[in-house]
Write a protein that holds these residues in place. Structure first.
Motif, PDB file in Angstrom:
ATOM      1  N   ASP A 288      -2.758   1.474  -9.424  1.00 25.77           N
ATOM      2  CA  ASP A 288      -2.357   0.221  -8.804  1.00 25.77           C
ATOM      3  C   ASP A 288      -1.299   0.475  -7.739  1.00 25.77           C
ATOM      4  O   ASP A 288      -0.346   1.226  -7.963  1.00 25.77           O
ATOM      5  CB  ASP A 288      -1.813  -0.719  -9.884  1.00 25.77           C
ATOM      6  CG  ASP A 288      -1.689  -2.152  -9.427  1.00 25.77           C
ATOM      7  OD1 ASP A 288      -0.974  -2.392  -8.439  1.00 25.77           O
ATOM      8  OD2 ASP A 288      -2.302  -3.028 -10.055  1.00 25.77           O
ATOM      9  N   ARG A 289      -1.440  -0.162  -6.601  1.00 28.82           N
ATOM     10  CA  ARG A 289      -0.455   0.020  -5.524  1.00 28.82           C
ATOM     11  C   ARG A 289       0.903  -0.565  -5.886  1.00 28.82           C
ATOM     12  O   ARG A 289       1.887  -0.351  -5.173  1.00 28.82           O
ATOM     13  CB  ARG A 289      -0.958  -0.605  -4.219  1.00 28.82           C
ATOM     14  CG  ARG A 289      -1.163  -2.105  -4.233  1.00 28.82           C
ATOM     15  CD  ARG A 289      -1.592  -2.609  -2.855  1.00 28.82           C
ATOM     16  NE  ARG A 289      -1.827  -4.035  -2.821  1.00 28.82           N
ATOM     17  CZ  ARG A 289      -3.003  -4.611  -3.009  1.00 28.82           C
ATOM     18  NH1 ARG A 289      -4.072  -3.849  -3.240  1.00 28.82           N
ATOM     19  NH2 ARG A 289      -3.148  -5.929  -2.965  1.00 28.82           N
TER      20      ARG A 289
ATOM     21  N   LEU B  94       3.794   5.715  -8.110  1.00 30.16           N
ATOM     22  CA  LEU B  94       4.193   5.858  -6.714  1.00 30.16           C
ATOM     23  C   LEU B  94       5.438   6.733  -6.569  1.00 30.16           C
ATOM     24  O   LEU B  94       5.537   7.557  -5.655  1.00 30.16           O
ATOM     25  CB  LEU B  94       4.428   4.477  -6.097  1.00 30.16           C
ATOM     26  CG  LEU B  94       3.200   3.557  -6.021  1.00 30.16           C
ATOM     27  CD1 LEU B  94       3.604   2.187  -5.515  1.00 30.16           C
ATOM     28  CD2 LEU B  94       2.110   4.156  -5.146  1.00 30.16           C
TER      29      LEU B  94
ATOM     30  N   ARG C 168      -6.402  -4.036  -6.307  1.00 30.73           N
ATOM     31  CA  ARG C 168      -5.009  -3.639  -6.078  1.00 30.73           C
ATOM     32  C   ARG C 168      -4.833  -2.122  -6.068  1.00 30.73           C
ATOM     33  O   ARG C 168      -3.706  -1.624  -6.174  1.00 30.73           O
ATOM     34  CB  ARG C 168      -4.102  -4.264  -7.139  1.00 30.73           C
ATOM     35  CG  ARG C 168      -3.895  -5.763  -6.926  1.00 30.73           C
ATOM     36  CD  ARG C 168      -2.880  -6.330  -7.908  1.00 30.73           C
ATOM     37  NE  ARG C 168      -1.609  -5.629  -7.912  1.00 30.73           N
ATOM     38  CZ  ARG C 168      -0.653  -5.801  -7.013  1.00 30.73           C
ATOM     39  NH1 ARG C 168      -0.828  -6.660  -6.019  1.00 30.73           N
ATOM     40  NH2 ARG C 168       0.486  -5.127  -7.103  1.00 30.73           N
ATOM     41  N   SER C 169      -5.917  -1.360  -5.923  1.00 26.31           N
ATOM     42  CA  SER C 169      -5.798   0.092  -5.876  1.00 26.31           C
ATOM     43  C   SER C 169      -5.002   0.530  -4.648  1.00 26.31           C
ATOM     44  O   SER C 169      -5.127  -0.061  -3.572  1.00 26.31           O
ATOM     45  CB  SER C 169      -7.177   0.748  -5.839  1.00 26.31           C
ATOM     46  OG  SER C 169      -7.863   0.540  -7.059  1.00 26.31           O
ATOM     47  N   ALA C 170      -4.196   1.575  -4.823  1.00 24.85           N
ATOM     48  CA  ALA C 170      -3.482   2.152  -3.686  1.00 24.85           C
ATOM     49  C   ALA C 170      -4.493   2.696  -2.673  1.00 24.85           C
ATOM     50  O   ALA C 170      -5.584   3.130  -3.052  1.00 24.85           O
ATOM     51  CB  ALA C 170      -2.544   3.254  -4.171  1.00 24.85           C
TER      52      ALA C 170
END
Length: 412
Positions: free
Chosen positions: A24-25, A31, A54-56
């Motif tokens: 997820d981003r 991250l 919502r994937s990066a």
């Protein structure tokens, strides 16, 4: 004796794969780990089993349907399931955890496709989150792949205490995978103790807290109040994050209508509880705001007077949780209204950064606790937030994480 090398010396040019079920981003832990490894000179690839809205943007999600049609060409990878993979995929616990037959077959395809892609990329170390990724990573290692670091963000066996099928499946997956796991990281001491007791085959845990990167709160530009449609003078009780069960959100929303004059509740996020929460909310006192991009989150959070962290003591995972918000609120200079769960109390109490209510507190108790707070209470807690953030920075936790990855890479 040869001189020990620094993590940066070891990781320079090494390939490190970050693997998750969903990348997820907005997943701050993934991250931050990616950024820390890149800062240490590693080449980092990000992989997910499932694509998502919502994937990066730079995440590779293997196309398992296409991979299935290439079985003849990649038979050495796809058919080399081994006893672990074959028994796991065929087990009743797997079917119970994944769902119906079509979902189960899709999961098997995702496992094979992910192992195939990792084998082609040839990382020195795979850092895998989520038990769903373990069968693929173990399969990859059996094919001659690199070292495996398991990062348990939760005590996954009890993420959902109402789903006995998933509980049995997670227990089976983690136990069988333990022998292939070279390093183990988790989020706090309570979760580490649970894993030491329940999964003795895992390596000793390295604690990497979900600490915030920001060490000084940003200046507030009014964006949270504007988005919520509130006067700048309104004190905001903020919940930020997924609108999901077991976070005390129903009682929190009900408390919104009972908050003292001059206060309002803002929920910044989305999730499956959103429709029901909106339906029960007092429209004058409770506002909903869309999730903020992870990189901008502090600029939104800083507008709150108090951050809600009302997780419920419904299972072992909940009892020992230390959510990202435990660091995100103080990093923005925001004190917390929190339930008295062990890890939250252990971390927050020494700094006076949280005002506690009992787990399972109802709307009346939540509103009364807010009403009891004076200007002096909030000011003192903001000082505590600064002290908490100074001593619980992501910098120190990133060093622990990068050092563990480097330790595994050094043996490759």
């Amino acid at each position: 004796m040869p001189q020990a090398r620094e993590p940066r010396q070891i990781l320079a040019g090494r390939r490190i794969a970050l693997v998750a079920k969903l990348f997820d981003r907005g997943d701050g832990r993934l991250l931050k780990q990616r950024a820390a490894l890149r800062a240490a000179g590693a080449e980092v690839g990000c992989f997910a089993m499932i694509d998502h809205a919502r994937s990066a943007p730079d995440v590779t999600t293997p196309d398992w349907r296409a991979a299935r049609t290439r079985t003849a060409m990649t038979g050495g990878i796809v058919l080399a399931a081994g006893v672990f993979g074959a028994r796991l995929a065929a087990g009743r616990a797997t079917r119970d955890a994944i769902g119906d037959a079509s979902s189960w077959l899709a999961y098997r395809g995702q496992v094979r496709a992910l192992a195939d892609v990792l084998a082609a990329w040839r990382p020195d170390v795979v850092v895998c989150s989520d038990p769903e990724t373990l069968p693929a990573v173990v399969r990859f290692k059996a094919l001659g792949g690199g070292a495996v670091l398991y990062d348990a963000h939760e005590f996954h066996e009890e993420e959902d205490h109402t789903d006995s099928g998933r509980q049995a499946w997670v227990q089976k997956v983690e136990t069988r995978a333990a022998g292939a796991i070279d390093g183990f990281v988790t989020v706090n001491a309570g979760i580490a103790a649970l894993y030491a007791e329940r999964r003795p085959g895992l390596p000793p845990a390295v604690i990497v807290h979900n600490a915030g990167e920001l060490e000084t709160p940003p200046a507030y530009d009014g964006r949270l109040h504007r988005a919520a449609g509130l006067p700048a003078s309104t004190r905001i009780l903020l919940f930020q994050g997924g609108l999901a069960p077991m976070r005390g959100l129903e009682a929190l929303v009900d408390a919104g209508a009972r908050l003292p004059e001059g206060w309002a509740l803002v929920l910044m996020g989305s999730g499956r509880l959103e429709p029901s929460l909106r339906a029960r909310a007092d429209a004058d006192r409770v506002r909903f705001v869309a999730p903020a991009p992870f990189a901008e989150l502090p600029q939104w959070t800083v507008g709150a007077a108090l951050g809600a962290l009302l997780y419920e003591d419904l299972n072992l995972n909940q009892r020992h949780c230390s959510p990202n918000k435990l660091w995100e609120y103080p990093a923005a200079g925001v004190p917390m209204l929190a339930t008295d769960l062990p890890e939250i109390q252990r971390l927050a109490s020494p700094y006076g950064v949280a005002f506690f209510v009992p787990s399972g507190a109802g709307a009346t108790d939540i509103a009364a606790r807010v009403a009891s707070l004076t200007d002096a209470d909030l000011a003192e807690a903001r000082v505590g937030a600064a002290a908490f953030t100074r001593l619980h920075s992501w910098r120190a936790n990133a060093e622990a994480f990068v050092s563990e990855v480097a330790r595994l890479a050094a043996d490759r």
